[in-house]
Design a protein around this motif. Structure first.
Motif, mmCIF file in Angstrom:
data_model
loop_
_atom_site.group_PDB
_atom_site.id
_atom_site.type_symbol
_atom_site.label_atom_id
_atom_site.label_comp_id
_atom_site.label_asym_id
_atom_site.label_seq_id
_atom_site.Cartn_x
_atom_site.Cartn_y
_atom_site.Cartn_z
ATOM 1 N N ALA A 155 -7.268 4.763 -5.013
ATOM 2 C CA ALA A 155 -7.223 4.941 -6.405
ATOM 3 C C ALA A 155 -5.943 3.913 -6.924
ATOM 4 C CB ALA A 155 -7.263 6.248 -6.803
ATOM 5 N N ALA A 156 -4.920 4.456 -6.297
ATOM 6 C CA ALA A 156 -3.539 4.034 -6.745
ATOM 7 C C ALA A 156 -3.401 2.616 -6.689
ATOM 8 C CB ALA A 156 -2.531 4.767 -5.999
ATOM 9 N N TRP A 157 -3.768 2.146 -5.481
ATOM 10 C CA TRP A 157 -3.864 0.530 -5.369
ATOM 11 C C TRP A 157 -4.614 -0.244 -6.460
ATOM 12 C CZ3 TRP A 157 -4.340 -0.460 0.735
ATOM 13 C CH2 TRP A 157 -3.039 -0.237 1.365
ATOM 14 N N GLY A 158 -5.900 0.461 -6.731
ATOM 15 C CA GLY A 158 -6.783 0.121 -7.677
ATOM 16 C C GLY A 158 -6.198 0.073 -9.056
ATOM 17 N N LYS A 159 -5.179 1.009 -9.459
ATOM 18 C CA LYS A 159 -4.756 0.855 -10.631
ATOM 19 C C LYS A 159 -3.711 -0.088 -10.691
ATOM 20 C CE LYS A 159 -2.159 4.159 -13.548
ATOM 21 N NZ LYS A 159 -1.975 5.889 -13.677
ATOM 22 N N ASP A 160 -2.910 -0.105 -9.453
ATOM 23 C CA ASP A 160 -1.887 -1.214 -9.909
ATOM 24 C C ASP A 160 -2.388 -2.598 -9.730
ATOM 25 O OD1 ASP A 160 0.065 0.858 -9.554
ATOM 26 O OD2 ASP A 160 0.371 0.698 -7.240
ATOM 27 N N GLY A 161 -3.455 -2.869 -9.241
ATOM 28 C CA GLY A 161 -3.772 -4.189 -9.037
ATOM 29 C C GLY A 161 -4.937 -4.668 -10.028
ATOM 30 N N PHE A 162 -5.891 -3.398 -10.417
ATOM 31 C CA PHE A 162 -6.857 -3.893 -11.335
ATOM 32 C C PHE A 162 -6.973 -3.001 -12.507
ATOM 33 C CE2 PHE A 162 -7.491 -4.338 -6.594
ATOM 34 C CZ PHE A 162 -7.579 -5.726 -6.596
ATOM 35 N N TRP A 186 -6.509 -2.599 6.096
ATOM 36 C CA TRP A 186 -5.872 -3.211 7.311
ATOM 37 C C TRP A 186 -4.834 -2.400 7.442
ATOM 38 C CZ3 TRP A 186 -7.305 -7.278 10.061
ATOM 39 C CH2 TRP A 186 -6.438 -7.929 11.159
ATOM 40 N N GLU A 187 -4.735 -1.888 8.898
ATOM 41 C CA GLU A 187 -3.604 -0.726 9.235
ATOM 42 C C GLU A 187 -2.635 -1.618 10.081
ATOM 43 O OE1 GLU A 187 -3.702 2.764 12.333
ATOM 44 O OE2 GLU A 187 -4.776 2.914 10.308
ATOM 45 N N ALA A 188 -1.299 -1.693 9.767
ATOM 46 C CA ALA A 188 -0.274 -2.056 10.712
ATOM 47 C C ALA A 188 0.714 -0.899 11.014
ATOM 48 C CB ALA A 188 0.236 -3.257 10.117
ATOM 49 N N ASP A 189 1.157 -0.838 12.281
ATOM 50 C CA ASP A 189 2.021 0.109 12.919
ATOM 51 C C ASP A 189 1.620 1.428 12.291
ATOM 52 O OD1 ASP A 189 3.527 -1.687 14.250
ATOM 53 O OD2 ASP A 189 4.396 -2.278 12.275
ATOM 54 N N GLY A 190 0.286 1.832 12.255
ATOM 55 C CA GLY A 190 -0.155 3.171 11.887
ATOM 56 C C GLY A 190 -0.317 3.351 10.207
ATOM 57 N N GLU A 191 0.113 2.478 9.655
ATOM 58 C CA GLU A 191 0.186 2.609 8.072
ATOM 59 C C GLU A 191 -0.734 1.318 7.378
ATOM 60 O OE1 GLU A 191 2.056 4.459 6.256
ATOM 61 O OE2 GLU A 191 2.995 5.444 8.041
ATOM 62 N N PRO A 192 -1.695 2.043 6.232
ATOM 63 C CA PRO A 192 -2.437 1.037 5.575
ATOM 64 C C PRO A 192 -1.833 0.190 4.721
ATOM 65 C CG PRO A 192 -2.023 3.351 4.561
ATOM 66 C CD PRO A 192 -1.407 3.272 5.923
ATOM 67 N N VAL A 193 -1.893 -1.222 4.842
ATOM 68 C CA VAL A 193 -1.235 -2.092 4.109
ATOM 69 C C VAL A 193 -1.762 -3.102 3.257
ATOM 70 C CG1 VAL A 193 0.828 -2.154 6.127
ATOM 71 C CG2 VAL A 193 -1.214 -3.468 6.262
ATOM 72 N N SER A 194 -3.186 -3.036 3.370
ATOM 73 C CA SER A 194 -3.774 -3.907 2.491
ATOM 74 C C SER A 194 -5.329 -3.394 2.572
ATOM 75 C CB SER A 194 -3.829 -5.190 3.100
ATOM 76 O OG SER A 194 -4.486 -6.151 2.275
ATOM 77 N N TYR A 212 -6.350 -6.419 -2.368
ATOM 78 C CA TYR A 212 -5.323 -5.878 -2.815
ATOM 79 C C TYR A 212 -4.244 -5.657 -1.794
ATOM 80 C CZ TYR A 212 -1.468 -3.364 -5.425
ATOM 81 O OH TYR A 212 -0.161 -3.014 -5.711
ATOM 82 N N THR A 213 -2.986 -6.048 -1.647
ATOM 83 C CA THR A 213 -2.024 -5.789 -0.840
ATOM 84 C C THR A 213 -0.748 -5.547 -1.933
ATOM 85 O OG1 THR A 213 -2.715 -7.356 0.683
ATOM 86 C CG2 THR A 213 -0.436 -6.766 1.051
ATOM 87 N N PRO A 214 -0.114 -4.199 -1.560
ATOM 88 C CA PRO A 214 1.045 -3.687 -2.274
ATOM 89 C C PRO A 214 2.125 -4.811 -2.338
ATOM 90 C CG PRO A 214 0.371 -1.936 -0.938
ATOM 91 C CD PRO A 214 -0.409 -2.997 -0.586
ATOM 92 N N PRO A 215 3.017 -5.130 -3.345
ATOM 93 C CA PRO A 215 3.848 -6.198 -3.284
ATOM 94 C C PRO A 215 4.902 -5.999 -1.994
ATOM 95 C CG PRO A 215 3.783 -5.215 -5.384
ATOM 96 C CD PRO A 215 2.996 -4.242 -4.503
ATOM 97 N N GLU A 216 5.521 -4.912 -1.463
ATOM 98 C CA GLU A 216 6.411 -4.709 -0.374
ATOM 99 C C GLU A 216 5.748 -5.176 0.801
ATOM 100 O OE1 GLU A 216 4.520 -0.434 -1.220
ATOM 101 O OE2 GLU A 216 5.081 -2.309 -2.409
ATOM 102 N N ARG A 217 4.261 -5.139 0.903
ATOM 103 C CA ARG A 217 3.735 -5.537 2.050
ATOM 104 C C ARG A 217 3.310 -6.887 2.356
ATOM 105 N NH1 ARG A 217 4.513 -1.355 5.949
ATOM 106 N NH2 ARG A 217 3.796 0.617 5.204
ATOM 107 N N ARG A 218 3.430 -7.634 1.226
ATOM 108 C CA ARG A 218 2.985 -9.239 1.079
ATOM 109 C C ARG A 218 3.562 -9.804 2.177
ATOM 110 N NH1 ARG A 218 1.828 -9.024 -5.394
ATOM 111 N NH2 ARG A 218 0.060 -7.078 -5.418
ATOM 112 N N ARG A 219 3.123 -11.210 2.231
ATOM 113 C CA ARG A 219 3.516 -12.342 3.092
ATOM 114 C C ARG A 219 3.778 -11.934 4.556
ATOM 115 N NH1 ARG A 219 6.141 -11.895 -1.733
ATOM 116 N NH2 ARG A 219 7.661 -10.629 -0.866
ATOM 117 N N HIS A 220 2.650 -11.178 5.064
ATOM 118 C CA HIS A 220 2.336 -10.963 6.431
ATOM 119 C C HIS A 220 0.892 -11.411 6.907
ATOM 120 C CE1 HIS A 220 6.151 -8.878 6.951
ATOM 121 N NE2 HIS A 220 5.958 -8.260 5.887
ATOM 122 N N GLY A 221 0.267 -11.831 6.010
ATOM 123 C CA GLY A 221 -1.014 -12.349 6.219
ATOM 124 C C GLY A 221 -2.069 -11.170 6.366
ATOM 125 N N TYR A 222 -1.832 -9.892 5.668
ATOM 126 C CA TYR A 222 -2.630 -8.789 5.971
ATOM 127 C C TYR A 222 -3.858 -9.118 5.140
ATOM 128 C CZ TYR A 222 1.407 -6.286 7.492
ATOM 129 O OH TYR A 222 2.555 -6.080 8.249
#
Length: 273
Positions: A155-162, A186-194, A212-222
């Protein structure tokens, strides 16, 4: 020419789908929106308005769902005025209109004649169809379904992105994706990232989104890896895949091209002022 307006998605589906299914990719947005409401998958507290143009068979379709722009899609340019006239009879105002640029221009001029003001193009979008999938890889991680304890996160990601695109509460929107198993993480190192969602298939076509990918998680191909994973799921179920992109975002357009998506049509969104 006969222009009809209804708020009954089931009746509208029966009337116009034989026309729309001639090109289920180009018409996927309309078909998905109508079908999800006709089947009860999407519930609304306000009525939607669906327009069909007959001459004598169906030759054009448009719609307006609560809080959204009027959507014309690939409506013929010469049908813009009668559709605007019909909607002006039932809608006091709308925030804007979206579709093929020529029909949006003519609709905007006609709507201005009814309500005053003018339509200004604010965004360009592109419909893509998957031609041949090329799986994309991320730096790390793997795909999985959204978990029940991730409703608040999604829900928070939806609010941020859409935020401007959602016409229901963000939590309700996230809960619906959980209920229908239509959101992957998409989960990386045990954390949802996209996250990447998808819509139910209609006439063998399934639309991917939102992405949607949070800004701090971008540029990793998620997002690219997850989009290609969701696309592979769609293909495995015997359906075609399509998606929309924002033309102002060259990065996402490049990524989807790398995954095997190719342009079908360009549309614009115009706001009324």
């Amino acid at each position: 020419m006969d222009v009809r307006v209804t708020s009954d998605p089931q009746a509208f589906e029966q009337t116009v789908f034989p026309f729309l299914q001639r090109d289920p990719v180009l018409n996927n947005l309309v078909m998905t929106v109508v079908h999800e409401r006709a089947t009860g998958r999407m519930r609304e507290t306000e009525p939607s308005y669906y327009v069909s143009v007959h001459d004598p068979d169906v030759v054009g379709v448009a719609m307006r769902t609560p809080g959204r722009y009027v959507y014309l899609g690939a409506l013929r340019e010469d049908l813009a005025e009668p559709v605007a006239d019909a909607l002006a009879d039932v809608l006091p105002r709308v925030p804007g209109v979206a579709g093929d640029r020529p029909v949006v221009t003519r609709f905007g001029e006609r709507w201005g004649a009814h309500r005053g003001g003018r339509a200004t193009v604010v965004r360009g979008t592109r419909l893509h169809k998957l031609i041949e999938l090329t799986p994309l890889e991320a730096d790390a991680g793997e795909a999985r379904l959204m978990a029940a304890d991730e409703v608040d996160l999604v829900a928070a990601w939806g609010k941020d992105g859409f935020a401007e695109e959602l016409t229901i509460g963000h939590r309700e929107w996230a809960e619906r994706h959980l209920e229908h198993e239509s959101m992957l993480i998409w989960e990386a190192d045990g954390e949802p990232v996209s996250m990447v969602g998808f819509h139910q298939p209609v006439f063998g076509v399934c639309r991917v989104g939102p992405v949607y990918t949070p800004p701090e998680r971008r540029r990793h191909g998620y997002a690219g890896a997850l989009t290609s994973h969701v696309t592979a799921m769609i293909l495995a179920n015997g359906n075609q895949a399509c998606l929309f992109t924002d033309l102002s975002n060259p990065t996402s357009n490049k990524i989807y091209h790398q995954a095997g998506y190719r342009p079908v049509a360009d549309f614009v969104e115009a706001e009324f002022s």
